[in-house]
Design a protein around this motif. Structure first.
Motif, mmCIF file in Angstrom:
data_model
loop_
_atom_site.group_PDB
_atom_site.id
_atom_site.type_symbol
_atom_site.label_atom_id
_atom_site.label_comp_id
_atom_site.label_asym_id
_atom_site.label_seq_id
_atom_site.Cartn_x
_atom_site.Cartn_y
_atom_site.Cartn_z
ATOM 1 N N GLY A 218 0.911 -0.588 0.060
ATOM 2 C CA GLY A 218 -0.116 -0.477 0.281
ATOM 3 C C GLY A 218 0.684 0.956 -0.028
ATOM 4 O O GLY A 218 0.715 2.398 0.957
ATOM 5 N N GLN A 219 1.762 1.372 -0.396
ATOM 6 C CA GLN A 219 2.824 2.207 -0.805
ATOM 7 C C GLN A 219 2.502 3.087 -1.800
ATOM 8 O O GLN A 219 3.180 4.459 -1.811
ATOM 9 N N GLY A 220 2.171 3.326 -2.302
ATOM 10 C CA GLY A 220 1.180 4.119 -4.047
ATOM 11 C C GLY A 220 1.083 5.331 -3.386
ATOM 12 O O GLY A 220 2.055 6.431 -4.547
ATOM 13 N N ALA A 221 0.574 5.551 -3.103
ATOM 14 C CA ALA A 221 -0.011 6.991 -2.207
ATOM 15 C C ALA A 221 1.312 7.455 -1.897
ATOM 16 O O ALA A 221 1.998 8.682 -2.445
ATOM 17 N N ALA A 222 1.960 7.088 -0.973
ATOM 18 C CA ALA A 222 3.012 7.736 -0.832
ATOM 19 C C ALA A 222 4.297 8.594 -1.145
ATOM 20 O O ALA A 222 4.563 8.621 -1.696
ATOM 21 N N ARG A 223 4.513 6.924 -2.492
ATOM 22 C CA ARG A 223 5.709 7.119 -3.387
ATOM 23 C C ARG A 223 5.183 8.623 -4.477
ATOM 24 O O ARG A 223 5.792 9.108 -5.143
ATOM 25 N N LEU A 224 3.754 8.410 -4.523
ATOM 26 C CA LEU A 224 3.254 9.283 -5.383
ATOM 27 C C LEU A 224 3.381 10.735 -4.927
ATOM 28 O O LEU A 224 4.073 12.109 -6.117
ATOM 29 N N ALA A 225 3.199 10.644 -3.580
ATOM 30 C CA ALA A 225 3.647 11.716 -3.279
ATOM 31 C C ALA A 225 4.958 12.733 -3.104
ATOM 32 O O ALA A 225 5.617 13.456 -2.893
ATOM 33 N N THR A 226 6.013 11.452 -2.800
ATOM 34 C CA THR A 226 6.825 11.825 -3.226
ATOM 35 C C THR A 226 7.432 12.291 -4.336
ATOM 36 O O THR A 226 8.650 13.422 -4.902
ATOM 37 N N ILE A 227 7.064 11.996 -5.410
ATOM 38 C CA ILE A 227 7.067 12.232 -6.779
ATOM 39 C C ILE A 227 7.206 13.244 -6.857
ATOM 40 O O ILE A 227 7.650 14.960 -7.497
ATOM 41 N N GLN A 228 5.594 13.725 -6.258
ATOM 42 C CA GLN A 228 5.347 15.050 -6.558
ATOM 43 C C GLN A 228 5.976 16.196 -6.094
ATOM 44 O O GLN A 228 6.371 17.468 -6.777
ATOM 45 N N ARG A 229 6.168 15.218 -4.854
ATOM 46 C CA ARG A 229 7.042 16.895 -3.790
ATOM 47 C C ARG A 229 8.299 16.985 -4.707
ATOM 48 O O ARG A 229 9.162 17.808 -4.688
ATOM 49 N N ARG A 230 9.626 16.363 -5.098
ATOM 50 C CA ARG A 230 10.531 16.431 -5.975
ATOM 51 C C ARG A 230 9.990 17.034 -7.422
ATOM 52 O O ARG A 230 11.232 17.496 -7.620
ATOM 53 N N THR A 231 8.410 16.948 -7.666
ATOM 54 C CA THR A 231 8.960 17.414 -9.282
ATOM 55 C C THR A 231 8.526 18.853 -8.669
ATOM 56 O O THR A 231 9.466 20.267 -9.082
ATOM 57 N N ALA A 232 8.043 19.693 -7.758
ATOM 58 C CA ALA A 232 7.386 20.783 -7.301
ATOM 59 C C ALA A 232 9.062 20.973 -6.597
ATOM 60 O O ALA A 232 9.012 22.671 -7.687
ATOM 61 N N THR A 233 10.119 20.991 -6.682
ATOM 62 C CA THR A 233 10.839 21.354 -6.517
ATOM 63 C C THR A 233 12.491 21.723 -7.295
ATOM 64 O O THR A 233 12.969 22.481 -7.695
ATOM 65 N N LEU A 234 12.232 20.426 -8.474
ATOM 66 C CA LEU A 234 12.609 20.826 -9.156
ATOM 67 C C LEU A 234 11.836 22.113 -10.250
ATOM 68 O O LEU A 234 13.107 23.117 -11.047
ATOM 69 N N SER A 235 10.789 22.392 -10.324
ATOM 70 C CA SER A 235 10.339 23.428 -11.203
ATOM 71 C C SER A 235 11.115 24.370 -10.511
ATOM 72 O O SER A 235 10.704 25.566 -10.576
ATOM 73 N N ALA A 236 10.354 24.359 -9.411
ATOM 74 C CA ALA A 236 11.137 25.827 -8.454
ATOM 75 C C ALA A 236 12.502 26.292 -8.941
ATOM 76 O O ALA A 236 12.568 27.227 -9.207
ATOM 77 N N CYS A 237 13.569 25.075 -8.768
ATOM 78 C CA CYS A 237 14.834 25.095 -9.221
ATOM 79 C C CYS A 237 14.454 25.680 -10.310
ATOM 80 O O CYS A 237 15.918 26.806 -10.827
ATOM 81 N N GLU A 238 14.221 25.391 -11.702
ATOM 82 C CA GLU A 238 14.200 25.999 -13.177
ATOM 83 C C GLU A 238 13.585 27.054 -13.726
ATOM 84 O O GLU A 238 14.193 27.732 -13.904
#
Ligand SMILES: Nc1ncnc2c1ncn2[C@@H]1O[C@H](COP(=O)(O)OP(=O)(O)OP(=O)(O)O)[C@@H](O)[C@H]1O
Ligand SMILES: [Mg+2]
Length: 546
Positions: A218-238
């Motif tokens: 049942g780790q789907g939601a947690a993994r997705l949240a991590t992916i979204q968090r990392r994507t947001a950090t990347l977007s901010a950096c970009e």
């Protein structure tokens, strides 16, 4: 530039030496190309004079043709410059790849087994690729910008020395000062962005590979949240980088316009109208090469970091070096003599001795992590013992030609690696010229022949990436068939039966026991049933045999 950056640059430049001719060609073409581009503007100005003032009207046709010729040449020269630069870059990338692979061959297998092997993948892919920036977009653009700057300063100074000084100042600002300041200000954002996007990609890939575990726990939601968090950090950096990039462009354009305007004012007060026009147009049209350096500051740091990693691999000393030129020895048993071994300070074996007499099957058991696989690797001379000796036929493995040692030993690793290829080709790596009979005989011995025959394409069936289409036991038996096919007198088998059912285990043990034809076997296993066929078996505990 960080400490050592200069040495890195010198070494990278050193590699260009055999291609100096092409490099000079690229620089000359680039310089001429930019002169043509400037020429179009300056001659255009001259044409304007001819149209406005009857005194200057002579030669109008010539100037019109000249503009046309410049335009044509500009395209051709730019193409030639880029071709020469990319020829150099890709030739050197090929050369570097060749050297890195040669270094990896020298450093393997220890290097590829080491704990930093993940970094090796990024080294042989992205790091080397980054050097293209250095060879195709750094060396000649810097040379061109400097030389072209000098020409511009000279042309302006020929109208008046102060105009030359102003042009020099303008070029220093745009080509050197602004790139250095902006690269300082932008810090490591570029580096972070690259690293984080690499990490995100491998996190996504990892999640996909482990999809069944992710779903089960049942780790789907947690993994997705991590992916979204990392994507947001990347977007901010970009976003930060883009804003800064836009600001840089604005600053550059403003500075250039200010200098153009200053030139116009100064030139009109110091020279006659044609001279002022030529000087101003020359400066206005001259910033192309300097602007090409504007983005270099931030990329250069990344390039040097990548280059340093590539050069480090080339310089690294191997744990074991290949041995040549010794006399071949026939196989008459093996032994470990008071061997101590540690992986970078982590003690594994201590004062271990073991006798493997010719023709016998010797078994080794022991708890997980006790060093059983390590011991087999020492017999293969994948690593260097710190104390004691590993002997084959009474001679130290340090004194046996590496090729010969490999031909004396068939090593079946604990994890059988299968290439994305047919079963036949996967087996034939153990004996390139194996006949169908030899293949089948090895596969029968490993109790896998019937299974292969039952597949639609038999021995020509593709096994898929990492052998994913096969079960653990099937992979293991293919590994065993490989070891049998290699047909060496000394067999080193690491857990050959751990994934097998008792029927297949019994078949294999029978063929090992009765079909070994005088071979010597060193066998690691946790299973008592497997150890049962051994002439003698030992347990590896606290780094020693008991
Ligand atoms: N390349 C390496 N670098 C550092 N440590 C390593 C390396 N390879 C193995 N080790 C460590 O050395 C120890 C012995 O490993 P080894 O694979 O020889 O154990 P083993 O007895 O074969 O275990 P298992 O029964 O689980 O296969 C382990 O603690 C392992 O983590
Ligand atoms: Mg092991």
């Amino acid at each position: 530039m960080k400490a050592g950056g200069f040495q890195v640059m010198v070494r990278l430049m050193g590699l260009v030496r055999p291609l100096t001719g092409y490099m000079l060609l690229a620089i000359v073409m680039g310089l001429l190309g930019h002169l043509c581009a400037s020429g179009i503007t300056v001659v255009g100005g001259r044409i304007l004079l001819a149209v406005l003032y009857p005194d200057w009207s002579s030669g109008l046709e010539f100037f019109l043709i000249l503009v046309f010729v410049f335009a044509l040449l500009r395209g051709i020269l730019r193409y030639a410059e880029q071709t020469a630069n990319h020829y150099i870059a890709f030739k050197l990338l090929a050369l570097l790849r060749d050297r890195v692979f040669a270094a990896l061959r020298r450093l393997s297998p220890a290097k590829l087994e080491g704990r930093d092997r993940g970094n090796l993948i990024s080294l042989i892919t992205s790091d080397i690729e980054l050097l293209e920036v250095f060879y195709a977009h750094t060396i000649s653009p810097i040379a061109i910008a400097v030389l072209f700057g000098l020409v511009v300063v000279f042309v302006c100074a020929s109208c008046h020395v102060l105009l030359g000084l102003l042009a020099a100042l303008a070029h220093l600002m745009v080509g050197a000062l602004i790139p250095i300041v902006t690269s300082r200000l932008s810090g490591d954002d570029g580096l972070h962005l690259r690293r984080q996007s690499g990490e995100l990609a491998s996190y996504v890939l990892d999640s996909l590979r482990g999809l069944s575990e992710v779903l089960q726990y049942g780790q789907g939601a947690a993994r997705l949240a991590t992916i979204q968090r990392r994507t947001a950090t990347l977007s901010a950096c970009e976003r930060r980088m883009k804003i800064r990039g836009g600001l840089n462009q604005a600053v550059n354009s403003t500075v250039i316009l200010a200098f153009d305007f200053a030139m116009l004012l100064l030139a009109s007060s110091l020279c006659d109208f044609p001279g002022a026009l030529i000087a101003t147009l020359t400066l206005m049209s001259s910033f192309g090469p300097a602007l090409a350096l504007a983005d270099l500051g931030s990329t250069l740091q990344r390039t040097f970091a990548a280059a340093r990693r590539v050069l480090d691999i080339l310089d690294e000393e191997p744990v074991v070096t290949d041995i040549h030129g010794r006399e071949a020895v026939p196989f008459h048993g093996a032994a470990a003599e008071a061997v101590s071994f540690a992986y970078s300070g982590e003690d594994i074996l201590q004062d271990l001795s073991l006798e493997v007499p010719e023709g016998e099957i010797i078994g080794i058991s022991g708890r997980s992590g006790s060093g059983k696989s390590t011991l087999l690797k020492l017999f293969m001379r994948f690593w260097q013992v710190q104390k004691g000796r590993i002997l084959i036929s009474g001679r130290s493995v340090e004194d046996i030609n590496t090729d010969h040692l490999r031909s004396l030993e068939s090593y079946m690793t604990q994890e059988t690696h299968l290439f994305r290829d047919s079963i036949r080709n996967n087996l034939c790596i153990a004996k390139l010229d194996a006949s169908q009979e030899e293949l089948e005989s090895a596969c029968r011995q490993a109790a896998i022949h019937d299974f292969i025959q039952s597949l639609p394409q038999g021995y020509d069936t593709e096994v898929g990436e990492l052998g994913d289409t096969l079960s653990g036991g099937e992979r293991q038996r293919l590994g065993l068939a490989r070891a049998f096919l290699h047909n060496a007198p000394f067999l080193l088998l690491d857990e050959p039966t751990s994934n097998l059912d008792s029927l297949n285990e019994a078949l294999i043990l029978k063929s090992l026991h009765t079909g070994r034809r005088g071979k010597t076997v060193l066998l690691v296993s946790h299973r008592q049933s497997t150890l049962g066929i051994c002439d003698r078996s030992y347990s590896l505990e606290h780094g020693r045999m008991s």
